[in-house]
Design a protein around this motif. Structure first.
Motif, PDB file in Angstrom:
ATOM      1  N   VAL A   7       0.841  -1.197   0.000  1.00  0.00           N
ATOM      2  CA  VAL A   7       0.000   0.000   0.000  1.00  0.00           C
ATOM      3  C   VAL A   7       0.877   1.249   0.000  1.00  0.00           C
ATOM      4  O   VAL A   7       1.796   1.372   0.809  1.00  0.00           O
ATOM      5  N   VAL A   8       0.588   2.159  -0.919  1.00  0.00           N
ATOM      6  CA  VAL A   8       1.261   3.458  -0.957  1.00  0.00           C
ATOM      7  C   VAL A   8       0.384   4.468  -0.221  1.00  0.00           C
ATOM      8  O   VAL A   8      -0.734   4.746  -0.660  1.00  0.00           O
ATOM      9  N   PRO A   9       0.857   5.024   0.884  1.00  0.00           N
ATOM     10  CA  PRO A   9       0.062   6.011   1.632  1.00  0.00           C
ATOM     11  C   PRO A   9       0.202   7.385   0.985  1.00  0.00           C
ATOM     12  O   PRO A   9       0.989   8.215   1.412  1.00  0.00           O
ATOM     13  N   LEU A  10      -0.583   7.624  -0.034  1.00  0.00           N
ATOM     14  CA  LEU A  10      -0.450   8.850  -0.822  1.00  0.00           C
ATOM     15  C   LEU A  10      -1.150  10.033  -0.173  1.00  0.00           C
ATOM     16  O   LEU A  10      -2.240   9.894   0.401  1.00  0.00           O
ATOM     17  N   TRP A  11      -0.519  11.214  -0.300  1.00  0.00           N
ATOM     18  CA  TRP A  11      -1.186  12.465   0.066  1.00  0.00           C
ATOM     19  C   TRP A  11      -1.667  13.090  -1.240  1.00  0.00           C
ATOM     20  O   TRP A  11      -0.880  13.631  -2.007  1.00  0.00           O
ATOM     21  N   LYS A  12      -2.976  12.978  -1.507  1.00  0.00           N
ATOM     22  CA  LYS A  12      -3.524  13.485  -2.762  1.00  0.00           C
ATOM     23  C   LYS A  12      -3.614  15.004  -2.721  1.00  0.00           C
ATOM     24  O   LYS A  12      -4.112  15.578  -1.757  1.00  0.00           O
ATOM     25  N   PRO A  13      -3.166  15.665  -3.793  1.00  0.00           N
ATOM     26  CA  PRO A  13      -3.259  17.126  -3.822  1.00  0.00           C
ATOM     27  C   PRO A  13      -4.649  17.601  -4.252  1.00  0.00           C
ATOM     28  O   PRO A  13      -5.439  16.833  -4.816  1.00  0.00           O
ATOM     29  N   ARG A  14      -4.939  18.856  -4.006  1.00  0.00           N
ATOM     30  CA  ARG A  14      -6.166  19.451  -4.516  1.00  0.00           C
ATOM     31  C   ARG A  14      -6.079  19.558  -6.041  1.00  0.00           C
ATOM     32  O   ARG A  14      -4.996  19.654  -6.608  1.00  0.00           O
ATOM     33  N   ASP A  20      -7.226   9.900 -11.217  1.00  0.00           N
ATOM     34  CA  ASP A  20      -5.971  10.359 -11.811  1.00  0.00           C
ATOM     35  C   ASP A  20      -4.794  10.130 -10.876  1.00  0.00           C
ATOM     36  O   ASP A  20      -3.669   9.880 -11.333  1.00  0.00           O
ATOM     37  N   ALA A  21      -5.035  10.205  -9.568  1.00  0.00           N
ATOM     38  CA  ALA A  21      -3.970   9.926  -8.606  1.00  0.00           C
ATOM     39  C   ALA A  21      -3.526   8.468  -8.717  1.00  0.00           C
ATOM     40  O   ALA A  21      -2.329   8.164  -8.723  1.00  0.00           O
ATOM     41  N   VAL A  22      -4.499   7.570  -8.826  1.00  0.00           N
ATOM     42  CA  VAL A  22      -4.182   6.141  -8.996  1.00  0.00           C
ATOM     43  C   VAL A  22      -3.427   5.925 -10.307  1.00  0.00           C
ATOM     44  O   VAL A  22      -2.455   5.154 -10.360  1.00  0.00           O
ATOM     45  N   LYS A  23      -3.831   6.612 -11.341  1.00  0.00           N
ATOM     46  CA  LYS A  23      -3.180   6.487 -12.651  1.00  0.00           C
ATOM     47  C   LYS A  23      -1.705   6.883 -12.562  1.00  0.00           C
ATOM     48  O   LYS A  23      -0.833   6.210 -13.129  1.00  0.00           O
ATOM     49  N   ARG A  24      -1.430   7.978 -11.848  1.00  0.00           N
ATOM     50  CA  ARG A  24      -0.041   8.429 -11.681  1.00  0.00           C
ATOM     51  C   ARG A  24       0.771   7.394 -10.907  1.00  0.00           C
ATOM     52  O   ARG A  24       1.925   7.087 -11.254  1.00  0.00           O
ATOM     53  N   HIS A  36      -7.566   2.632  -5.087  1.00  0.00           N
ATOM     54  CA  HIS A  36      -7.586   3.393  -3.834  1.00  0.00           C
ATOM     55  C   HIS A  36      -8.629   2.830  -2.870  1.00  0.00           C
ATOM     56  O   HIS A  36      -9.485   2.039  -3.244  1.00  0.00           O
ATOM     57  N   THR A  37      -8.554   3.276  -1.624  1.00  0.00           N
ATOM     58  CA  THR A  37      -9.424   2.723  -0.581  1.00  0.00           C
ATOM     59  C   THR A  37     -10.561   3.659  -0.190  1.00  0.00           C
ATOM     60  O   THR A  37     -11.187   3.467   0.840  1.00  0.00           O
ATOM     61  N   GLY A  38     -10.830   4.659  -1.023  1.00  0.00           N
ATOM     62  CA  GLY A  38     -11.939   5.573  -0.702  1.00  0.00           C
ATOM     63  C   GLY A  38     -11.773   6.899  -1.399  1.00  0.00           C
ATOM     64  O   GLY A  38     -10.791   7.602  -1.171  1.00  0.00           O
ATOM     65  N   THR A  39     -12.707   7.233  -2.277  1.00  0.00           N
ATOM     66  CA  THR A  39     -12.608   8.430  -3.112  1.00  0.00           C
ATOM     67  C   THR A  39     -12.491   9.725  -2.311  1.00  0.00           C
ATOM     68  O   THR A  39     -13.162   9.915  -1.308  1.00  0.00           O
ATOM     69  N   LEU A  40     -11.608  10.603  -2.804  1.00  0.00           N
ATOM     70  CA  LEU A  40     -11.530  11.978  -2.319  1.00  0.00           C
ATOM     71  C   LEU A  40     -11.945  12.882  -3.479  1.00  0.00           C
ATOM     72  O   LEU A  40     -11.465  12.717  -4.603  1.00  0.00           O
ATOM     73  N   ASP A  41     -12.830  13.828  -3.233  1.00  0.00           N
ATOM     74  CA  ASP A  41     -13.252  14.756  -4.271  1.00  0.00           C
ATOM     75  C   ASP A  41     -12.046  15.537  -4.796  1.00  0.00           C
ATOM     76  O   ASP A  41     -11.059  15.741  -4.070  1.00  0.00           O
ATOM     77  N   PRO A  42     -12.106  15.999  -6.044  1.00  0.00           N
ATOM     78  CA  PRO A  42     -10.973  16.732  -6.628  1.00  0.00           C
ATOM     79  C   PRO A  42     -10.496  17.919  -5.798  1.00  0.00           C
ATOM     80  O   PRO A  42      -9.290  18.176  -5.714  1.00  0.00           O
ATOM     81  N   ASP A  43     -11.427  18.662  -5.172  1.00  0.00           N
ATOM     82  CA  ASP A  43     -11.045  19.850  -4.406  1.00  0.00           C
ATOM     83  C   ASP A  43     -10.558  19.540  -2.996  1.00  0.00           C
ATOM     84  O   ASP A  43     -10.247  20.462  -2.234  1.00  0.00           O
ATOM     85  N   VAL A  44     -10.501  18.262  -2.663  1.00  0.00           N
ATOM     86  CA  VAL A  44     -10.084  17.848  -1.316  1.00  0.00           C
ATOM     87  C   VAL A  44      -8.692  17.241  -1.371  1.00  0.00           C
ATOM     88  O   VAL A  44      -8.394  16.424  -2.244  1.00  0.00           O
ATOM     89  N   GLU A  45      -7.841  17.637  -0.450  1.00  0.00           N
ATOM     90  CA  GLU A  45      -6.520  17.007  -0.342  1.00  0.00           C
ATOM     91  C   GLU A  45      -6.516  16.080   0.868  1.00  0.00           C
ATOM     92  O   GLU A  45      -7.362  16.188   1.755  1.00  0.00           O
ATOM     93  N   GLY A  46      -5.559  15.164   0.867  1.00  0.00           N
ATOM     94  CA  GLY A  46      -5.443  14.340   2.052  1.00  0.00           C
ATOM     95  C   GLY A  46      -5.037  12.908   1.796  1.00  0.00           C
ATOM     96  O   GLY A  46      -4.560  12.541   0.713  1.00  0.00           O
ATOM     97  N   VAL A  47      -5.227  12.089   2.825  1.00  0.00           N
ATOM     98  CA  VAL A  47      -4.781  10.703   2.845  1.00  0.00           C
ATOM     99  C   VAL A  47      -5.588   9.861   1.847  1.00  0.00           C
ATOM    100  O   VAL A  47      -6.813   9.792   1.932  1.00  0.00           O
ATOM    101  N   LEU A  48      -4.889   9.241   0.908  1.00  0.00           N
ATOM    102  CA  LEU A  48      -5.520   8.369  -0.080  1.00  0.00           C
ATOM    103  C   LEU A  48      -4.655   7.116  -0.245  1.00  0.00           C
ATOM    104  O   LEU A  48      -3.790   7.054  -1.125  1.00  0.00           O
ATOM    105  N   PRO A  49      -4.851   6.085   0.601  1.00  0.00           N
ATOM    106  CA  PRO A  49      -4.067   4.856   0.464  1.00  0.00           C
ATOM    107  C   PRO A  49      -4.360   4.184  -0.885  1.00  0.00           C
ATOM    108  O   PRO A  49      -5.518   4.054  -1.275  1.00  0.00           O
ATOM    109  N   ILE A  50      -3.290   3.785  -1.578  1.00  0.00           N
ATOM    110  CA  ILE A  50      -3.438   3.130  -2.879  1.00  0.00           C
ATOM    111  C   ILE A  50      -2.793   1.749  -2.818  1.00  0.00           C
ATOM    112  O   ILE A  50      -1.605   1.618  -2.508  1.00  0.00           O
ATOM    113  N   CYS A  51      -3.593   0.738  -3.089  1.00  0.00           N
ATOM    114  CA  CYS A  51      -3.133  -0.647  -3.028  1.00  0.00           C
ATOM    115  C   CYS A  51      -2.550  -1.078  -4.367  1.00  0.00           C
ATOM    116  O   CYS A  51      -3.105  -0.759  -5.428  1.00  0.00           O
TER     117      CYS A  51
END
Length: 306
Positions: A7-14, A20-24, A36-51
């Motif tokens: 799991v990559v503990p990604l910090w998704k940017p706004r 697109d974060a998963v694609k990168r 990913h383990t739970g969608t974050l809206d585009p305008d939201v930043e934060g923790v986005l674990p990617i398996c």
């Protein structure tokens, strides 16, 4: 044994979708298997674990945990998307003072089990189609009411009164499926005004916290991005587990229906981890409710050929 990903503990940017974060991340690790383990809206930043790789089998078990958000609510007008990016649909200027005691009382009232109707601009599916797709077509459809849990909701700033609006920040610890946008609207409703969520950051998702995260820019600069991957063993450390002997390991790797280890008899969780003597995660198993004293596979992580 071969690597099974992690799991990559990604910090998704706004400004970026979770897709697109998963694609990168998929491109960085040169893999087709990522989620990913739970969608974050585009305008939201934060923790986005990617398996990655076979760790994608664990997505549903990592999303079962609670999430932590730091948000901001603006009281005085609402938007079609329930956040700052939508068009204004109602204005209710705040012409009298809302006290901190009143705000804190409302936040306290919203703790516990709560019913929410997902916003039209959301990824919830109705009849196989995402709600935001209906919204973009100008259609309003019946949305399923869901019960979520707010474990903790507290104000984190003073109330700012300006131009007929009241703004304050808050911290929410909640169950999966909670829409913080909708929670902001509910805060306003209880205070008697239209409202929307004006800012949001996810600071924790399950066991993954902000301090554990890495940005896309940091990942792309790493000579060995594997160093940023959290093992499947660490990813499921919140689950009870049993270390089994070599003989039982061979049977587990074949996905067999097996006698329940004595160490697992007292487990009350719906599933548990099985490890070999090298403490490598083999599978998630669960008690067989139809066969007393037996267990069966819930999710295979390693198999006889891995």
């Amino acid at each position: 044994m071969k690597s099974v990903g992690g799991v990559v503990p990604l910090w998704k940017p706004r400004g970026m979708t979770s897709f697109d974060a998963v694609k990168r991340v998929r491109h960085i690790y040169k893999t087709k298997r990522a989620g990913h383990t739970g969608t974050l809206d585009p305008d939201v930043e934060g923790v986005l674990p990617i398996c990655l790789e076979r760790a994608t089998k664990l997505v549903e078990y990592l999303t079962a945990d609670q999430k932590v958000y730091e948000g901001e609510v603006t009281i005085g007008f609402s938007t079609e998307t329930e956040d700052a990016g939508g068009e204004v649909v109602e204005r209710t200027p705040v012409n009298s003072t809302i006290t901190e005691e009143e705000a804190d009382s409302v936040l306290a009232d919203l703790q516990g089990e709560l019913e929410q109707t997902p916003p039209m601009y959301s990824a919830v599916k109705v009849k196989g189609k995402k709600l935001y797709e209906y919204a973009r077509e100008g259609l309003d459809v019946a949305r399923p009411v869901r019960t979520i849990t707010i474990y903790s909701l507290e104000r984190k700033s003073a109330l700012i009164h300006e131009d007929g609006k009241v703004i304050f920040s808050f911290r929410a610890v909640c169950s999966k499926g909670t829409y913080i946008r909708t929670l902001a609207v509910q805060i306003g409703e209880k205070l008697g005004y239209a409202a929307h969520m004006s800012d949001l950051i996810r600071t924790a998702s399950g066991n993954f916290e902000k301090k554990d995260c890495i940005t896309l820019e940091e990942l792309e600069k790493m000579n060995d991005p594997q160093k940023a991957v959290i093992s499947v063993e660490n990813a499921v450390k919140h689950l009870p587990g049993v270390i089994i002997d070599e003989e039982l390991e061979k049977k587990v790797l074949q996905g067999g229906l097996l006698p329940l280890p004595k160490a697992a008899e007292a487990f009350t969780e719906p599933y548990f981890s099985l490890y070999n003597r090298n403490q490598e995660l083999l599978a998630l198993y669960k008690k067989d409710v139809k066969r007393d004293g037996m267990m069966k596979p819930e999710k295979m992580i390693r198999t006889i050929d891995l």
